[in-house]
Design a protein around this motif. Structure first.
Motif, PDB file in Angstrom:
ATOM      1  N   LEU A  77       0.823  -1.212   0.000  1.00 53.74           N
ATOM      2  CA  LEU A  77       0.000   0.000   0.000  1.00 53.74           C
ATOM      3  C   LEU A  77       0.858   1.264   0.000  1.00 53.74           C
ATOM      4  CD1 LEU A  77      -2.769  -1.065   2.551  1.00 53.74           C
ATOM      5  CD2 LEU A  77      -3.036  -0.807   0.082  1.00 53.74           C
ATOM      6  N   LYS A  78       1.872   1.285   0.858  1.00 51.44           N
ATOM      7  CA  LYS A  78       2.738   2.468   0.924  1.00 51.44           C
ATOM      8  C   LYS A  78       3.541   2.657  -0.364  1.00 51.44           C
ATOM      9  CE  LYS A  78       3.492   4.823   4.145  1.00 51.44           C
ATOM     10  NZ  LYS A  78       2.902   6.117   4.590  1.00 51.44           N
ATOM     11  N   ALA A 121      -1.506  -1.972  -6.615  1.00 50.00           N
ATOM     12  CA  ALA A 121      -1.105  -2.671  -5.393  1.00 50.00           C
ATOM     13  C   ALA A 121      -2.215  -3.631  -4.995  1.00 50.00           C
ATOM     14  CB  ALA A 121      -0.827  -1.693  -4.264  1.00 50.00           C
ATOM     15  N   VAL A 122      -1.829  -4.846  -4.616  1.00 53.25           N
ATOM     16  CA  VAL A 122      -2.766  -5.829  -4.062  1.00 53.25           C
ATOM     17  C   VAL A 122      -2.322  -6.133  -2.643  1.00 53.25           C
ATOM     18  CG1 VAL A 122      -3.751  -8.138  -4.253  1.00 53.25           C
ATOM     19  CG2 VAL A 122      -3.234  -6.824  -6.330  1.00 53.25           C
ATOM     20  N   ALA A 123      -3.186  -5.848  -1.676  1.00 50.66           N
ATOM     21  CA  ALA A 123      -2.850  -5.993  -0.258  1.00 50.66           C
ATOM     22  C   ALA A 123      -3.736  -7.057   0.367  1.00 50.66           C
ATOM     23  CB  ALA A 123      -3.018  -4.659   0.468  1.00 50.66           C
ATOM     24  N   VAL A 174      -5.868   0.180  -6.030  1.00 44.07           N
ATOM     25  CA  VAL A 174      -5.567  -0.767  -4.956  1.00 44.07           C
ATOM     26  C   VAL A 174      -6.660  -1.823  -4.909  1.00 44.07           C
ATOM     27  CG1 VAL A 174      -5.471  -1.036  -2.440  1.00 44.07           C
ATOM     28  CG2 VAL A 174      -4.257   0.857  -3.546  1.00 44.07           C
ATOM     29  N   ALA A 175      -6.261  -3.073  -4.780  1.00 47.43           N
ATOM     30  CA  ALA A 175      -7.180  -4.183  -4.500  1.00 47.43           C
ATOM     31  C   ALA A 175      -6.830  -4.742  -3.131  1.00 47.43           C
ATOM     32  CB  ALA A 175      -7.070  -5.265  -5.564  1.00 47.43           C
ATOM     33  N   MET A 176      -7.839  -5.038  -2.317  1.00 45.36           N
ATOM     34  CA  MET A 176      -7.607  -5.550  -0.971  1.00 45.36           C
ATOM     35  C   MET A 176      -8.398  -6.823  -0.736  1.00 45.36           C
ATOM     36  SD  MET A 176      -7.367  -2.169   1.477  1.00 45.36           S
ATOM     37  CE  MET A 176      -8.835  -1.389   0.826  1.00 45.36           C
ATOM     38  N   LEU A 195     -12.431  -4.794  -3.303  1.00 46.79           N
ATOM     39  CA  LEU A 195     -12.339  -5.155  -1.889  1.00 46.79           C
ATOM     40  C   LEU A 195     -13.075  -6.469  -1.704  1.00 46.79           C
ATOM     41  CD1 LEU A 195     -11.734  -4.718   1.158  1.00 46.79           C
ATOM     42  CD2 LEU A 195     -13.921  -3.481   1.274  1.00 46.79           C
ATOM     43  N   VAL A 196     -12.362  -7.477  -1.191  1.00 42.53           N
ATOM     44  CA  VAL A 196     -12.956  -8.773  -0.895  1.00 42.53           C
ATOM     45  C   VAL A 196     -12.757  -9.041   0.594  1.00 42.53           C
ATOM     46  CG1 VAL A 196     -12.886 -11.259  -1.325  1.00 42.53           C
ATOM     47  CG2 VAL A 196     -12.499  -9.645  -3.210  1.00 42.53           C
TER      48      VAL A 196
END
Length: 604
Positions: free
Chosen positions: A480-481, A493-495, A536-538, A568-569
């Protein structure tokens, strides 16, 4: 041991320029069986084996005469949040802690503890079961008498681990409430009275700038333990009033103690010892003679889990390599190559016929040389630009591993290259490198991952517009950063299970880990939605107790308002680790879909 010349030959042998069929999500889930907490008692080997189909773990036992036997009860505990040491073997059977509540049972039939506290780090010595019991604010070292069912509390401290009892002499490690055990931990000894009291307590090693761990009594009566007083975790022993190195080397002979029950050295006949060593991302075995001289013991493994046990003149290990899935094996110490494989994590011999084999790359970054393990995309050919997934490991005090990782193969078999980064803070490079991230989390790790990406672009390995970053837990935070700077090389980014707000995490993290949050954090550590510059995907477990899912939901809402939320999942009833095949499938589905959306937008 794999040399990188051997890896070159392996790359050719495994047909990395041709893909017969991509690794399926179902295959990844089926191949996530793993082994931990390997030990030996008499002629038997014991370990904990994960069972992906039911999302739990059981105790496995193997003897030459009877073969394999698997338990039926889910074992585990959450002492210090991450658990460990969930069983102990004795002449009376197997002692275990149950995953459901962390209580102690014998042979899955007789219950010895009944309270709300977690138990772990089980060991059976001198006719007693020793264990660590965690309360809300401190640990207790307890002893259970199997005959009387009596439980004695024999010591208390903020944190306790690794109890060992030998002929009335007790040793253990402990550390304070404001430190992490890989920064500062102590080894103590005392006389143990059968009535339950300790006398002649003495601090042996450890302090503010020393991490001492894994104390054990040797066959010679001396106390052995690991210490990083030289800058590297090496093995030491007591000699009268002195402490002497057993085998000095510039290598890590112990991991950062995130879990209970690590054992990275073993005693062998004729006064010899064996030690698991780690230099960078590669693990090896070293044989140590009585005079302190040592040499590497060749094996086919490049990754060894931190569990080593002696079975007569052989060593039992949990090993893997780029084209060897995780297995339990008996390694002879005589120099022969007759390794006996006891248990495979993957019973399909064709499963590794076509895999991407990595190369090790050194990347200059901020005055340091950062190691990157690069897996080329299958079917593309060497040194051709491809989409690249940069992975920040789930440390910070962990490391990349040179082993067969089916999630890596899932992506490399679909045309992606994968690059694992041992950013500053990783283990395997000495205490100074490991502590470089203190007060700089979200800065130095980000710089190292970004420089790794730029290096891959510069050397023609990565498409400049199709390079991504991913990570889980602390690695998810780094991911993320890494998209919070305007010049970031990452398109997405995938977190997974990401820590998002280190400032809040100081109070929301499990008791064990709160000092870590304080040590790593700084005023600008939190992921600020306004600073995010890329989609971003989380993916997050709804029952995550390490990194609250509410933080991910809040961040997602802010990113959605700015058009930067790729997905978001939230997985109901899933904790910090995505272990079940269903959770792994959902995570890989979401991750692959996010990458493909970017590639589609680029016309790729």
């Amino acid at each position: 041991m794999w040399s990188y010349g051997e890896m070159d030959r392996l790359r050719a042998a495994t047909k990395s320029d041709h893909v017969e069929s991509p690794v399926s999500i179902e295959q990844v889930g089926q191949r996530t069986r793993s082994f931990d907490w390997l030990s030996a008692s008499g002629q038997a080997l014991h370990w904990v084996e994960s069972v992906p189909s039911r999302g739990g773990s059981v105790v496995g036992t193997w003897t030459q005469a009877r073969g394999l036997q698997l338990g039926t009860v889910d074992v585990g505990n959450s002492v210090h949040a991450y658990g460990g040491g969930p069983y102990a073997a004795s002449s009376g059977g197997i002692w275990t802690t149950t995953a459901a509540d962390g209580q102690i049972w014998l042979n899955d039939k007789i219950q010895y503890t009944r309270d709300q506290r977690q138990h772990g780090d089980l060991v059976f010595n001198d006719g007693l079961l020793l264990a660590v019991r965690e309360s809300s604010d401190r640990d207790q070292l307890i002893a259970i008498n199997p005959a009387t069912h009596r439980t004695q509390v024999i010591h208390e401290a903020s944190f306790i681990a690794s109890p060992r009892l030998n002929r009335g002499r007790l040793t253990w490690m402990q550390w304070g409430s404001a430190v992490m055990p890989w920064d500062s931990a102590e080894v103590w000894v005392a006389d143990y009275d059968p009535a339950g009291s300790l006398t002649r307590m003495k601090l042996i090693a450890g302090g503010p700038d020393e991490s001492a761990s894994q104390p054990r009594w040797g066959p010679d009566g001396h106390l052995y333990f690991m210490s990083d007083r030289s800058g590297w975790w090496n093995l030491y022993r007591t000699a009268g009033q002195a402490i002497v190195p057993v085998a000095a080397m510039q290598a890590e002979c112990a991991p950062a103690p995130w879990e209970l029950g690590y054992s990275t050295y073993a005693f062998l006949p004729q006064g010899r010892l064996a030690v698991i060593t780690q230099v960078g991302p590669e693990s090896r075995l070293a044989l140590v003679a009585g005079d302190g001289t040592w040499h590497d013991l060749p094996t086919p493994y490049t990754s060894l889990k931190p569990y080593l046990a002696a079975a007569d003149d052989r060593l039992s290990v949990i090993g893997s390599a780029p084209a060897i899935s995780q297995q339990i094996a008996l390694v002879p110490t005589s120099g022969t190559d007759q390794i006996e494989v006891v248990r495979h994590s993957n019973e399909d011999p064709q499963a590794v016929s076509c895999v991407s084999v990595p190369e090790e790359i050194s990347v200059p970054s901020g005055g340091a040389d950062v190691t990157v393990i690069f897996y080329p995309a299958q079917g593309i050919g060497p040194r051709r630009p491809t989409p690249v997934i940069v992975r920040a490991h789930a440390g910070p005090t962990y490391q990349a591993e040179i082993r067969l990782d089916w999630e890596v193969q899932f992506f490399t078999s679909r045309g992606f290259a994968v690059a694992d980064v041992d950013y500053r803070g990783s283990t395997g490079y000495g205490r100074t490198y490991r502590k470089a991230l203190d007060g700089r989390w979200g800065e130095l790790d980000v710089i190292d991952c970004q420089n790794a990406a730029r290096h891959l672009i510069h050397t023609g390995c990565a498409m400049p517009t199709a390079i991504f970053i991913t990570g889980a837990s602390a690695g998810g935070y780094t991911a993320l950063k890494a998209v919070c700077t305007p010049d970031t090389p990452f398109a997405l980014a995938v977190a997974r299970s990401a820590i998002i707000n280190p400032g809040d995490w100081i109070t929301t993290a499990p008791r064990f880990q709160r000092p870590h949050a304080a040590i790593l954090s700084h005023p600008n550590a939190d992921v600020t939605p306004d600073e995010v510059c890329r989609p971003v995907a989380m993916i997050h477990g709804g029952a995550d107790t390490v990194a609250p899912a509410a933080d991910a939901v809040d961040l997602a809402a802010s990113l959605k308002s700015r058009g930067l939320l790729a997905n978001l999942v939230v997985l109901p009833d899933v904790g910090h680790y995505l272990r079940s095949p269903q959770a792994i499938k959902a995570a890989l589905d979401a991750e692959l879909a996010a990458y493909r959306t970017v590639l589609t937008d680029l016309g790729l």
